[in-house]
Scaffold this motif. Structure first.
Motif, PDB file in Angstrom:
ATOM      1  N   PHE A  27       0.804  -1.224   0.000  1.00  0.00           N
ATOM      2  CA  PHE A  27       0.000   0.000   0.000  1.00  0.00           C
ATOM      3  C   PHE A  27       0.836   1.273   0.000  1.00  0.00           C
ATOM      4  CE2 PHE A  27      -3.029  -3.091   1.917  1.00  0.00           C
ATOM      5  CZ  PHE A  27      -3.980  -3.040   0.909  1.00  0.00           C
ATOM      6  N   GLY A  28       2.160   1.147  -0.028  1.00  0.00           N
ATOM      7  CA  GLY A  28       3.036   2.293  -0.194  1.00  0.00           C
ATOM      8  C   GLY A  28       3.221   3.179   1.021  1.00  0.00           C
ATOM      9  N   PHE A  29       3.199   2.600   2.213  1.00  0.00           N
ATOM     10  CA  PHE A  29       3.470   3.431   3.394  1.00  0.00           C
ATOM     11  C   PHE A  29       4.703   2.961   4.169  1.00  0.00           C
ATOM     12  CE2 PHE A  29       0.274   0.333   4.889  1.00  0.00           C
ATOM     13  CZ  PHE A  29       0.829  -0.136   6.076  1.00  0.00           C
ATOM     14  N   ALA A  30       5.611   2.278   3.487  1.00  0.00           N
ATOM     15  CA  ALA A  30       6.831   1.790   4.136  1.00  0.00           C
ATOM     16  C   ALA A  30       7.727   2.929   4.607  1.00  0.00           C
ATOM     17  CB  ALA A  30       7.598   0.864   3.198  1.00  0.00           C
ATOM     18  N   ALA A  34       6.335   4.263  12.044  1.00  0.00           N
ATOM     19  CA  ALA A  34       5.402   3.766  13.059  1.00  0.00           C
ATOM     20  C   ALA A  34       4.342   2.867  12.425  1.00  0.00           C
ATOM     21  CB  ALA A  34       4.737   4.932  13.795  1.00  0.00           C
ATOM     22  N   ALA A  35       3.799   3.270  11.307  1.00  0.00           N
ATOM     23  CA  ALA A  35       2.773   2.478  10.623  1.00  0.00           C
ATOM     24  C   ALA A  35       3.352   1.147  10.141  1.00  0.00           C
ATOM     25  CB  ALA A  35       2.196   3.265   9.452  1.00  0.00           C
ATOM     26  N   ALA A  81      -7.264   1.181  16.024  1.00  0.00           N
ATOM     27  CA  ALA A  81      -7.011   2.455  16.714  1.00  0.00           C
ATOM     28  C   ALA A  81      -5.570   2.929  16.573  1.00  0.00           C
ATOM     29  CB  ALA A  81      -7.367   2.327  18.191  1.00  0.00           C
ATOM     30  N   SER A  82      -4.678   2.070  16.110  1.00  0.00           N
ATOM     31  CA  SER A  82      -3.244   2.390  16.090  1.00  0.00           C
ATOM     32  C   SER A  82      -2.877   3.666  15.325  1.00  0.00           C
ATOM     33  CB  SER A  82      -2.427   1.202  15.572  1.00  0.00           C
ATOM     34  OG  SER A  82      -2.675   0.954  14.203  1.00  0.00           O
ATOM     35  N   PRO A  83      -3.544   4.006  14.226  1.00  0.00           N
ATOM     36  CA  PRO A  83      -3.173   5.263  13.574  1.00  0.00           C
ATOM     37  C   PRO A  83      -3.336   6.476  14.496  1.00  0.00           C
ATOM     38  CG  PRO A  83      -4.474   3.924  12.084  1.00  0.00           C
ATOM     39  CD  PRO A  83      -4.528   3.259  13.432  1.00  0.00           C
ATOM     40  N   PHE A  84      -4.319   6.408  15.387  1.00  0.00           N
ATOM     41  CA  PHE A  84      -4.554   7.512  16.327  1.00  0.00           C
ATOM     42  C   PHE A  84      -3.664   7.369  17.555  1.00  0.00           C
ATOM     43  CE2 PHE A  84      -8.391   6.531  13.943  1.00  0.00           C
ATOM     44  CZ  PHE A  84      -8.574   7.742  13.279  1.00  0.00           C
ATOM     45  N   LEU A  85      -3.494   6.131  18.026  1.00  0.00           N
ATOM     46  CA  LEU A  85      -2.668   5.887  19.207  1.00  0.00           C
ATOM     47  C   LEU A  85      -1.203   6.233  18.972  1.00  0.00           C
ATOM     48  CD1 LEU A  85      -4.092   2.409  20.337  1.00  0.00           C
ATOM     49  CD2 LEU A  85      -4.502   4.631  21.419  1.00  0.00           C
ATOM     50  N   PHE A  86      -0.709   5.970  17.754  1.00  0.00           N
ATOM     51  CA  PHE A  86       0.704   6.171  17.458  1.00  0.00           C
ATOM     52  C   PHE A  86       0.968   7.376  16.565  1.00  0.00           C
ATOM     53  CE2 PHE A  86       0.254   1.610  18.433  1.00  0.00           C
ATOM     54  CZ  PHE A  86       1.069   1.560  19.557  1.00  0.00           C
ATOM     55  N   GLY A  87      -0.060   8.150  16.288  1.00  0.00           N
ATOM     56  CA  GLY A  87       0.112   9.436  15.618  1.00  0.00           C
ATOM     57  C   GLY A  87       0.405   9.410  14.130  1.00  0.00           C
ATOM     58  N   GLN A  91      -1.248  10.200   7.888  1.00  0.00           N
ATOM     59  CA  GLN A  91      -0.474   9.631   6.787  1.00  0.00           C
ATOM     60  C   GLN A  91      -1.010   8.274   6.331  1.00  0.00           C
ATOM     61  OE1 GLN A  91       3.041  10.055   9.321  1.00  0.00           O
ATOM     62  NE2 GLN A  91       4.058  10.899   7.501  1.00  0.00           N
ATOM     63  N   VAL A  92      -1.360   7.428   7.293  1.00  0.00           N
ATOM     64  CA  VAL A  92      -1.833   6.075   6.994  1.00  0.00           C
ATOM     65  C   VAL A  92      -3.003   5.785   7.924  1.00  0.00           C
ATOM     66  CG1 VAL A  92      -1.228   3.631   6.893  1.00  0.00           C
ATOM     67  CG2 VAL A  92       0.523   5.360   6.466  1.00  0.00           C
ATOM     68  N   LEU A  93      -4.145   5.449   7.342  1.00  0.00           N
ATOM     69  CA  LEU A  93      -5.308   5.174   8.172  1.00  0.00           C
ATOM     70  C   LEU A  93      -6.000   3.871   7.779  1.00  0.00           C
ATOM     71  CD1 LEU A  93      -7.344   6.161  10.346  1.00  0.00           C
ATOM     72  CD2 LEU A  93      -8.555   7.335   8.503  1.00  0.00           C
ATOM     73  N   TRP A  94      -6.422   3.774   6.535  1.00  0.00           N
ATOM     74  CA  TRP A  94      -7.309   2.689   6.110  1.00  0.00           C
ATOM     75  C   TRP A  94      -6.722   1.281   6.176  1.00  0.00           C
ATOM     76  CZ3 TRP A  94     -12.038   3.337   6.855  1.00  0.00           C
ATOM     77  CH2 TRP A  94     -12.598   4.605   6.752  1.00  0.00           C
ATOM     78  N   PRO A  95      -5.481   1.049   5.834  1.00  0.00           N
ATOM     79  CA  PRO A  95      -5.003  -0.343   5.955  1.00  0.00           C
ATOM     80  C   PRO A  95      -5.130  -0.884   7.382  1.00  0.00           C
ATOM     81  CG  PRO A  95      -3.516   0.904   4.575  1.00  0.00           C
ATOM     82  CD  PRO A  95      -4.478   1.900   5.170  1.00  0.00           C
ATOM     83  N   HIS A  96      -4.716  -0.089   8.358  1.00  0.00           N
ATOM     84  CA  HIS A  96      -4.775  -0.529   9.755  1.00  0.00           C
ATOM     85  C   HIS A  96      -6.226  -0.663  10.218  1.00  0.00           C
ATOM     86  CE1 HIS A  96      -0.681   0.823   9.241  1.00  0.00           C
ATOM     87  NE2 HIS A  96      -0.358   0.152  10.334  1.00  0.00           N
ATOM     88  N   MET A  97      -7.060   0.286   9.829  1.00  0.00           N
ATOM     89  CA  MET A  97      -8.477   0.223  10.196  1.00  0.00           C
ATOM     90  C   MET A  97      -9.136  -1.038   9.625  1.00  0.00           C
ATOM     91  SD  MET A  97      -9.639   2.919  11.974  1.00  0.00           S
ATOM     92  CE  MET A  97     -11.313   3.231  11.455  1.00  0.00           C
ATOM     93  N   LEU A  98      -8.899  -1.315   8.339  1.00  0.00           N
ATOM     94  CA  LEU A  98      -9.562  -2.448   7.685  1.00  0.00           C
ATOM     95  C   LEU A  98      -9.041  -3.789   8.195  1.00  0.00           C
ATOM     96  CD1 LEU A  98      -9.917  -1.035   4.070  1.00  0.00           C
ATOM     97  CD2 LEU A  98     -11.672  -1.228   5.853  1.00  0.00           C
TER      98      LEU A  98
END
Length: 124
Positions: A27-30, A34-35, A81-87, A91-98
């Motif tokens: 998904f191109g967030f390497a 943190a993500a 919740a990790s995108p919010f917990l780790f700030g 930059q990156v939201l949907w992969p972790h959420m899904l």
């Protein structure tokens, strides 16, 4: 309603863990450390506790299936919740959420007992 057999859940566990670990590059967030680390740690963790689960695809069958499903649910909540917990939500939201939501749903729809050698299957 629990309709997913533990054998199918086991296959999904290993594929889910590998897919989550590969997601930063897919998904191109390497380039977001943190993500990336959250994805790698959660993916590897899921593979590890899957290997120790007492179900058809477990390698060392010591972790009861209900405990495995609790880990899936709690891990899914933290992963979502990790995108919010780790700030890194900006930059990156949907992969972790899904991936997190998928894990939460999987814990709710999987049978509580594997067939293993007894042939027992929890009623649906």
């Amino acid at each position: 309603m629990r309709f997913l057999p533990t054998r199918a859940h086991g296959a999904i566990d290993y594929l889910w863990g590998i897919a989550l670990m590969a997601s930063p590059w897919f998904f191109g967030f390497a380039d977001v450390p943190a993500a990336t680390w959250v994805a790698i740690v959660f993916g590897a963790g899921a593979i590890l506790y899957s290997a120790f689960t007492a179900y058809e695809l477990g390698l060392v069958k010591i972790l009861p299936m209900p405990m495995h499903l609790i880990l899936d649910g709690l891990g899914g909540i933290v992963l979502a919740a990790s995108p919010f917990l780790f700030g890194f939500a900006d930059q990156v939201l949907w992969p972790h959420m899904l991936f997190g939501l998928f894990s939460m749903v999987a814990c709710l729809v999987t049978h509580l007992e594997p067939m293993l050698t007894t042939g027992y299957r929890e009623p649906a």
